[in-house]
Design an enzyme around this catalytic site. Structure first.
Site, PDB file in Angstrom:
ATOM      1  N   ASN A 210      -7.847   4.135  -7.547  1.00  0.00           N
ATOM      2  CA  ASN A 210      -8.542   5.530  -7.153  1.00  0.00           C
ATOM      3  C   ASN A 210      -7.067   6.543  -6.512  1.00  0.00           C
ATOM      4  O   ASN A 210      -6.180   6.376  -6.761  1.00  0.00           O
ATOM      5  CB  ASN A 210      -9.625   5.402  -5.884  1.00  0.00           C
ATOM      6  CG  ASN A 210      -9.784   4.770  -5.205  1.00  0.00           C
ATOM      7  OD1 ASN A 210      -7.977   4.886  -4.166  1.00  0.00           O
ATOM      8  ND2 ASN A 210     -10.155   3.798  -3.938  1.00  0.00           N
ATOM      9  N   GLU A 213      -5.358   5.547  -3.801  1.00  0.00           N
ATOM     10  CA  GLU A 213      -4.415   4.386  -4.171  1.00  0.00           C
ATOM     11  C   GLU A 213      -3.115   5.170  -4.435  1.00  0.00           C
ATOM     12  O   GLU A 213      -1.943   4.250  -4.206  1.00  0.00           O
ATOM     13  CB  GLU A 213      -4.992   3.189  -4.864  1.00  0.00           C
ATOM     14  CG  GLU A 213      -6.196   2.751  -3.392  1.00  0.00           C
ATOM     15  CD  GLU A 213      -7.567   1.862  -4.770  1.00  0.00           C
ATOM     16  OE1 GLU A 213      -7.808   1.106  -4.035  1.00  0.00           O
ATOM     17  OE2 GLU A 213      -7.210   2.034  -6.209  1.00  0.00           O
ATOM     18  N   ASP A 284     -16.600   0.774  -8.897  1.00  0.00           N
ATOM     19  CA  ASP A 284     -17.000  -0.669  -9.252  1.00  0.00           C
ATOM     20  C   ASP A 284     -17.591  -0.819 -10.764  1.00  0.00           C
ATOM     21  O   ASP A 284     -17.227  -1.867 -11.738  1.00  0.00           O
ATOM     22  CB  ASP A 284     -17.123  -1.725  -8.488  1.00  0.00           C
ATOM     23  CG  ASP A 284     -17.081  -1.847  -7.527  1.00  0.00           C
ATOM     24  OD1 ASP A 284     -15.985  -2.152  -7.307  1.00  0.00           O
ATOM     25  OD2 ASP A 284     -17.677  -2.233  -6.262  1.00  0.00           O
TER      26      ASP A 284
END
Length: 524
Positions: A210, A213, A284
């Site tokens: 993401n 990150e 997810d």
């Protein structure tokens, strides 16, 4: 990977069912969790502290983390096994039961006395999350990590793909990485990790960091109020080298997602705006749908568009949610009546312009969507804030292309185009040129593709008179609707490809998205 889905470019409501029919076997290895959503009313404060009292009215539980990825895969039609660590506690028993109830194979869940099932419980008062309570072990014992690693080979047997969901809780260490390196085989490997660098030695096919990150990996700050996609794209080489991945997909929440390829190619998606603050797990869902699509043989760019659509479904819901085959088909089906009439489009554009957004207009037949179209439209979107696509009506297309065109009726073409995340509005025009439409909505940018020049276009003088600018996008050879139609008519559909699939396939893109430049749109 050879598949009757490998040529699909457009998103139709038929596609989720086709993926469910393919039913690839996917193994999810990762940090499983139990999410709790406890909600109630707030009408008073407690006497002993300046804190609100939540009178509980509802308790809801859902699989979280890697378990949520597994649940989404199952809901979309994959056959799913999950490998993870749980404790011999109420949370672990509840998590196992929820997964089994959704059809997930939980034989890979390793229950250990020295492990606590990770939980994240949110306390909600009214419409506001007041508090989140997290419970996990400080350190996962080495023996527990080894037991988890020992469960991986059996879970991988017969799998088409494996997803690593590493939330950094300590369960996925060197033991798991070593086993995966030995037993991976030729199956698709997707890594969704807080620190993808830890998995670089096993050369994943895809990593899905993401924004936070990616920023940590690159050592930069990504300001949400700036063009984060451009900032990430400028460092694509560094990100791909650090992760050892064949390709990277950076998810940017409200800004959609960005695919990065080693050859410099990119593909961008745009998210559906949402103000809901109680949604969780959309990442997810994105990873699950992306993995399913790739395991079933969809091209990377189409897989991204479909994953974005699935994430858009759940981000509009409260709690930890999943997107099912039915949900995704219904969402894509909302675009079936997508074309706005002149009055509706005029109102929409006026509202967008009043909010300070730049309007981009492009036009064409867009009959039988192919990779050239999607690249072209993605590049057109990046010229401004709002992309309007004007489609030639069926009568107009026949005058332009001949009596045997279009292949697809205007309503079908509009639905497919509108389902692309880069497209904001679709309309249909019946004139030979879009000049009346240009005069009506006065776009800031008028985009055309191929080997045109502004001087060649009849529309140029009108656009400039309205205060706009004509932009000619890049040309990529060998992608035209005429060639696609000739190929369709010259050969029978692939085995397993029904009429809908045959009518909506385009140029092959089984391995990636290529150069990332726009293609000639012939306008068909």
């Amino acid at each position: 990977m050879s598949s009757p889905l490998s040529d699909v470019s457009g998103l139709g409501r038929w596609l989720p069912a086709r993926l469910a029919e393919a039913a690839p076997q996917v193994t999810v290895v990762g940090d499983v969790m139990l999410d709790g959503w406890f909600s109630g009313r707030i009408e008073r404060f407690c006497r002993e502290a300046p804190a609100p009292v939540v009178d509980m009215t509802k308790r809801e539980y859902a699989p979280g983390g890697a378990a949520n990825t597994a649940l989404n895969l199952a809901a979309l039609g994959a056959r799913v096994r999950v490998v993870g660590l749980i404790g011999p506690d109420d949370a672990g028993r509840r998590l196992r039961a929820l997964l089994q109830g959704a059809g997930v194979d939980t034989s890979g869940l390793v229950e250990r006395e020295d492990v606590l099932t990770t939980t994240k419980y949110r306390i909600i008062g009214g419409d506001q999350i007041m508090l989140r309570l997290d419970e996990t072990v400080d350190r996962v014992p080495e023996e527990a990590q080894e037991r988890l690693a020992a469960a991986v080979p059996t879970a991988l047997a017969g799998s088409d793909a494996v997803v690593i969901c590493d939330y950094g809780t300590g369960g996925l260490g060197d033991a798991v990485r070593s086993v995966l390196a030995r037993h991976r085989g030729g199956r698709l490997l997707v890594v969704d990790a807080h620190d993808p660098r830890l998995w670089s030695q096993i050369a994943p096919d895809l990593v899905t960091p993401n924004a936070a990150e990616a920023a940590a990996l690159l050592g930069v700050t990504l300001d949400p109020d700036t063009d984060r996609a451009a900032a990430v794209a400028s460092k694509a080489g560094k990100l791909l080298e650090a992760t050892g991945a064949g390709a990277a997909v950076v998810t940017l929440d409200k800004d959609g997602s960005l695919l990065l390829m080693h050859d410099g190619g990119t593909h961008r998606t745009w998210a559906s705006p949402v103000t809901e603050k109680q949604a969780s797990g959309a990442g997810d869902t994105y990873v699950a749908c992306l993995t399913l699509a790739r395991a079933a043989g969809l091209p990377l760019s189409t897989s991204l568009d479909l994953a974005q659509a699935a994430a858009d479904v759940v981000v509009h819901r409260r709690g930890t949610s999943v997107c099912s085959t039915t949900d995704l088909a219904a969402h894509l089906g909302t675009f079936s009546d997508a074309a706005l009439d002149a009055e509706e489009l005029g109102q929409a554009v006026a509202a967008e312009r009043a909010s300070g957004r730049r309007i981009v207009l492009t036009n064409g037949c867009f009959d039988v969507l192919h990779r050239g179209h999607t690249r072209y439209l993605t590049q057109a979107k990046q010229l401004g804030d709002v992309l309007v696509v004007a489609l030639n009506s069926d009568a107009s297309a026949r005058r332009l292309k001949g009596p045997d065109r279009p292949i697809n009726a205007a309503a079908d073409r509009a639905g497919i185009i509108a389902a692309l995340s880069c497209v904001d509005y679709v309309t249909v025009f019946d004139t030979d040129t879009p000049i009346p439409l240009i005069e009506a909505i006065r776009p800031d940018i008028y985009a055309k593709g191929g080997d045109y020049s502004p001087e060649m276009l009849e529309e140029t003088a009108v656009v400039e008179a309205c205060g706009g600018e004509v932009c000619i996008l890049d040309y990529v050879a060998d992608h035209s609707t005429t060639a696609v139609v000739r190929r369709i008519r010259g050969s029978a559909p692939s085995a397993g490809a029904g009429p809908a699939l045959a009518a909506e396939t385009g140029s092959a893109e089984a391995a990636g998205t290529g150069s990332g430049q726009a293609a000639e749109v012939d306008p068909a």
